[in-house]
Design a protein around this motif. Structure first.
Motif, PDB file in Angstrom:
ATOM      1  N   ARG A 273       0.856  -1.177   0.000  1.00 45.58           N
ATOM      2  CA  ARG A 273       0.000   0.000   0.000  1.00 45.58           C
ATOM      3  C   ARG A 273       0.893   1.228   0.000  1.00 45.58           C
ATOM      4  NH1 ARG A 273      -3.458  -3.059   3.573  1.00 45.58           N
ATOM      5  NH2 ARG A 273      -5.300  -3.605   2.384  1.00 45.58           N
ATOM      6  N   ILE A 274       0.507   2.197  -0.800  1.00 44.54           N
ATOM      7  CA  ILE A 274       1.238   3.456  -0.893  1.00 44.54           C
ATOM      8  C   ILE A 274       0.251   4.573  -0.585  1.00 44.54           C
ATOM      9  CG2 ILE A 274       2.533   5.000  -2.410  1.00 44.54           C
ATOM     10  CD1 ILE A 274       3.340   2.483  -4.008  1.00 44.54           C
ATOM     11  N   VAL A 275       0.593   5.431   0.370  1.00 40.57           N
ATOM     12  CA  VAL A 275      -0.290   6.513   0.774  1.00 40.57           C
ATOM     13  C   VAL A 275       0.270   7.831   0.265  1.00 40.57           C
ATOM     14  CG1 VAL A 275      -1.329   7.713   2.736  1.00 40.57           C
ATOM     15  CG2 VAL A 275      -0.994   5.235   2.825  1.00 40.57           C
ATOM     16  N   LEU A 276      -0.603   8.600  -0.390  1.00 38.07           N
ATOM     17  CA  LEU A 276      -0.268   9.940  -0.863  1.00 38.07           C
ATOM     18  C   LEU A 276      -1.371  10.862  -0.393  1.00 38.07           C
ATOM     19  CD1 LEU A 276       1.457  11.901  -2.554  1.00 38.07           C
ATOM     20  CD2 LEU A 276       0.040  11.274  -4.515  1.00 38.07           C
ATOM     21  N   ASP A 277      -1.017  11.801   0.471  1.00 41.40           N
ATOM     22  CA  ASP A 277      -1.997  12.688   1.098  1.00 41.40           C
ATOM     23  C   ASP A 277      -3.053  11.825   1.791  1.00 41.40           C
ATOM     24  OD1 ASP A 277      -0.592  14.926   0.172  1.00 41.40           O
ATOM     25  OD2 ASP A 277      -1.673  14.909  -1.720  1.00 41.40           O
ATOM     26  N   GLU A 278      -4.290  11.909   1.424  1.00 38.54           N
ATOM     27  CA  GLU A 278      -5.366  11.147   2.067  1.00 38.54           C
ATOM     28  C   GLU A 278      -5.744   9.894   1.276  1.00 38.54           C
ATOM     29  OE1 GLU A 278      -7.133  12.099   4.973  1.00 38.54           O
ATOM     30  OE2 GLU A 278      -5.586  13.630   5.246  1.00 38.54           O
ATOM     31  N   GLN A 279      -5.081   9.642   0.159  1.00 45.23           N
ATOM     32  CA  GLN A 279      -5.430   8.527  -0.721  1.00 45.23           C
ATOM     33  C   GLN A 279      -4.488   7.341  -0.516  1.00 45.23           C
ATOM     34  OE1 GLN A 279      -8.094   8.495  -2.922  1.00 45.23           O
ATOM     35  NE2 GLN A 279      -8.644  10.436  -1.943  1.00 45.23           N
ATOM     36  N   THR A 280      -5.072   6.144  -0.521  1.00 47.26           N
ATOM     37  CA  THR A 280      -4.276   4.918  -0.418  1.00 47.26           C
ATOM     38  C   THR A 280      -4.343   4.177  -1.748  1.00 47.26           C
ATOM     39  OG1 THR A 280      -4.766   4.726   1.938  1.00 47.26           O
ATOM     40  CG2 THR A 280      -3.985   2.739   0.820  1.00 47.26           C
ATOM     41  N   TYR A 281      -3.192   3.787  -2.241  1.00 48.69           N
ATOM     42  CA  TYR A 281      -3.079   3.059  -3.506  1.00 48.69           C
ATOM     43  C   TYR A 281      -2.508   1.681  -3.212  1.00 48.69           C
ATOM     44  CZ  TYR A 281      -3.543   7.729  -5.462  1.00 48.69           C
ATOM     45  OH  TYR A 281      -4.005   8.978  -5.777  1.00 48.69           O
ATOM     46  N   THR A 282      -2.811   0.734  -4.098  1.00 48.43           N
ATOM     47  CA  THR A 282      -2.260  -0.616  -3.975  1.00 48.43           C
ATOM     48  C   THR A 282      -1.310  -0.872  -5.136  1.00 48.43           C
ATOM     49  OG1 THR A 282      -4.257  -1.416  -2.888  1.00 48.43           O
ATOM     50  CG2 THR A 282      -2.803  -3.077  -3.858  1.00 48.43           C
ATOM     51  N   LEU A 283      -0.099  -1.255  -4.802  1.00 40.83           N
ATOM     52  CA  LEU A 283       0.894  -1.644  -5.797  1.00 40.83           C
ATOM     53  C   LEU A 283       0.912  -3.163  -5.837  1.00 40.83           C
ATOM     54  CD1 LEU A 283       3.287  -0.798  -7.682  1.00 40.83           C
ATOM     55  CD2 LEU A 283       4.755  -1.215  -5.706  1.00 40.83           C
ATOM     56  N   ARG A 284       0.742  -3.727  -7.028  1.00 37.59           N
ATOM     57  CA  ARG A 284       0.718  -5.180  -7.168  1.00 37.59           C
ATOM     58  C   ARG A 284       1.732  -5.606  -8.219  1.00 37.59           C
ATOM     59  NH1 ARG A 284      -2.375  -9.177 -10.136  1.00 37.59           N
ATOM     60  NH2 ARG A 284      -3.533  -7.545 -11.200  1.00 37.59           N
ATOM     61  N   ILE A 285       2.483  -6.671  -7.902  1.00 41.63           N
ATOM     62  CA  ILE A 285       3.383  -7.284  -8.867  1.00 41.63           C
ATOM     63  C   ILE A 285       2.655  -8.507  -9.420  1.00 41.63           C
ATOM     64  CG2 ILE A 285       5.627  -8.362  -9.255  1.00 41.63           C
ATOM     65  CD1 ILE A 285       6.636  -6.862  -6.763  1.00 41.63           C
ATOM     66  N   THR A 286       2.439  -8.543 -10.732  1.00 41.41           N
ATOM     67  CA  THR A 286       1.712  -9.642 -11.339  1.00 41.41           C
ATOM     68  C   THR A 286       2.630 -10.860 -11.508  1.00 41.41           C
ATOM     69  OG1 THR A 286       2.259  -9.046 -13.617  1.00 41.41           O
ATOM     70  CG2 THR A 286       0.317  -7.977 -12.644  1.00 41.41           C
ATOM     71  N   ARG A 287       2.012 -11.984 -11.865  1.00 39.32           N
ATOM     72  CA  ARG A 287       2.809 -13.205 -12.136  1.00 39.32           C
ATOM     73  C   ARG A 287       3.738 -13.016 -13.299  1.00 39.32           C
ATOM     74  NH1 ARG A 287      -1.808 -17.644 -12.038  1.00 39.32           N
ATOM     75  NH2 ARG A 287      -3.069 -15.807 -12.355  1.00 39.32           N
ATOM     76  N   ALA A 288       3.369 -12.096 -14.210  1.00 35.41           N
ATOM     77  CA  ALA A 288       4.207 -11.825 -15.387  1.00 35.41           C
ATOM     78  C   ALA A 288       5.312 -10.820 -15.076  1.00 35.41           C
ATOM     79  CB  ALA A 288       3.337 -11.292 -16.529  1.00 35.41           C
ATOM     80  N   GLY A 289       5.380 -10.356 -13.819  1.00 39.65           N
ATOM     81  CA  GLY A 289       6.439  -9.435 -13.428  1.00 39.65           C
ATOM     82  C   GLY A 289       6.149  -7.979 -13.772  1.00 39.65           C
ATOM     83  N   LYS A 290       4.892  -7.661 -14.008  1.00 44.21           N
ATOM     84  CA  LYS A 290       4.490  -6.287 -14.304  1.00 44.21           C
ATOM     85  C   LYS A 290       3.986  -5.627 -13.034  1.00 44.21           C
ATOM     86  CE  LYS A 290       5.005  -7.135 -18.689  1.00 44.21           C
ATOM     87  NZ  LYS A 290       6.101  -6.647 -19.457  1.00 44.21           N
ATOM     88  N   LEU A 291       4.012  -4.293 -13.005  1.00 46.72           N
ATOM     89  CA  LEU A 291       3.499  -3.537 -11.866  1.00 46.72           C
ATOM     90  C   LEU A 291       2.155  -2.924 -12.205  1.00 46.72           C
ATOM     91  CD1 LEU A 291       6.682  -1.624 -10.669  1.00 46.72           C
ATOM     92  CD2 LEU A 291       5.655  -3.655  -9.654  1.00 46.72           C
ATOM     93  N   ILE A 292       1.221  -3.007 -11.248  1.00 47.43           N
ATOM     94  CA  ILE A 292      -0.079  -2.364 -11.395  1.00 47.43           C
ATOM     95  C   ILE A 292      -0.306  -1.514 -10.151  1.00 47.43           C
ATOM     96  CG2 ILE A 292      -2.567  -2.715 -11.569  1.00 47.43           C
ATOM     97  CD1 ILE A 292      -1.996  -5.374 -12.929  1.00 47.43           C
ATOM     98  N   LEU A 293      -0.643  -0.246 -10.363  1.00 51.91           N
ATOM     99  CA  LEU A 293      -0.951   0.672  -9.267  1.00 51.91           C
ATOM    100  C   LEU A 293      -2.419   1.049  -9.382  1.00 51.91           C
ATOM    101  CD1 LEU A 293       0.235   2.301  -6.881  1.00 51.91           C
ATOM    102  CD2 LEU A 293       0.596   4.171  -8.500  1.00 51.91           C
ATOM    103  N   THR A 294      -3.207   0.738  -8.341  1.00 47.54           N
ATOM    104  CA  THR A 294      -4.636   1.042  -8.361  1.00 47.54           C
ATOM    105  C   THR A 294      -5.019   1.834  -7.132  1.00 47.54           C
ATOM    106  OG1 THR A 294      -5.145  -1.075  -7.307  1.00 47.54           O
ATOM    107  CG2 THR A 294      -5.273  -1.000  -9.709  1.00 47.54           C
ATOM    108  N   LYS A 295      -6.128   2.540  -7.251  1.00 48.03           N
ATOM    109  CA  LYS A 295      -6.641   3.333  -6.148  1.00 48.03           C
ATOM    110  C   LYS A 295      -7.505   2.484  -5.257  1.00 48.03           C
ATOM    111  CE  LYS A 295      -7.756   8.125  -5.951  1.00 48.03           C
ATOM    112  NZ  LYS A 295      -8.452   9.216  -6.540  1.00 48.03           N
TER     113      LYS A 295
END
Length: 59
Positions: free
Chosen positions: A37-59
């Motif tokens: 989890r990555i927090v910026l100001d009041e928002q929390t985002y989720t960083l996920r590493i996929t099985r294919a080794g890619k990064l996904i950042l979602t709110k």
């Protein structure tokens, strides 16, 4: 939600680079797992590493 007190080691601390931007290893951010989890100001985002080794950042 718990916050880690120790900051992840920056790549520039282990590998000399000419880039001046802070650079982190994704596996350090996720503590070796697949999610962080990555927090910026009041928002929390989720960083996920996929099985294919890619990064996904979602709110």
């Amino acid at each position: 939600m718990s916050f880690h007190t120790a900051r992840p080691k920056m790549v520039s601390e282990t590998v000399p680079q000419t880039n001046v931007l802070p650079t982190y290893l994704a596996k350090d951010l996720t503590d070796g797992g697949d999610l962080a989890r990555i927090v910026l100001d009041e928002q929390t985002y989720t960083l996920r590493i996929t099985r294919a080794g890619k990064l996904i950042l979602t709110k």
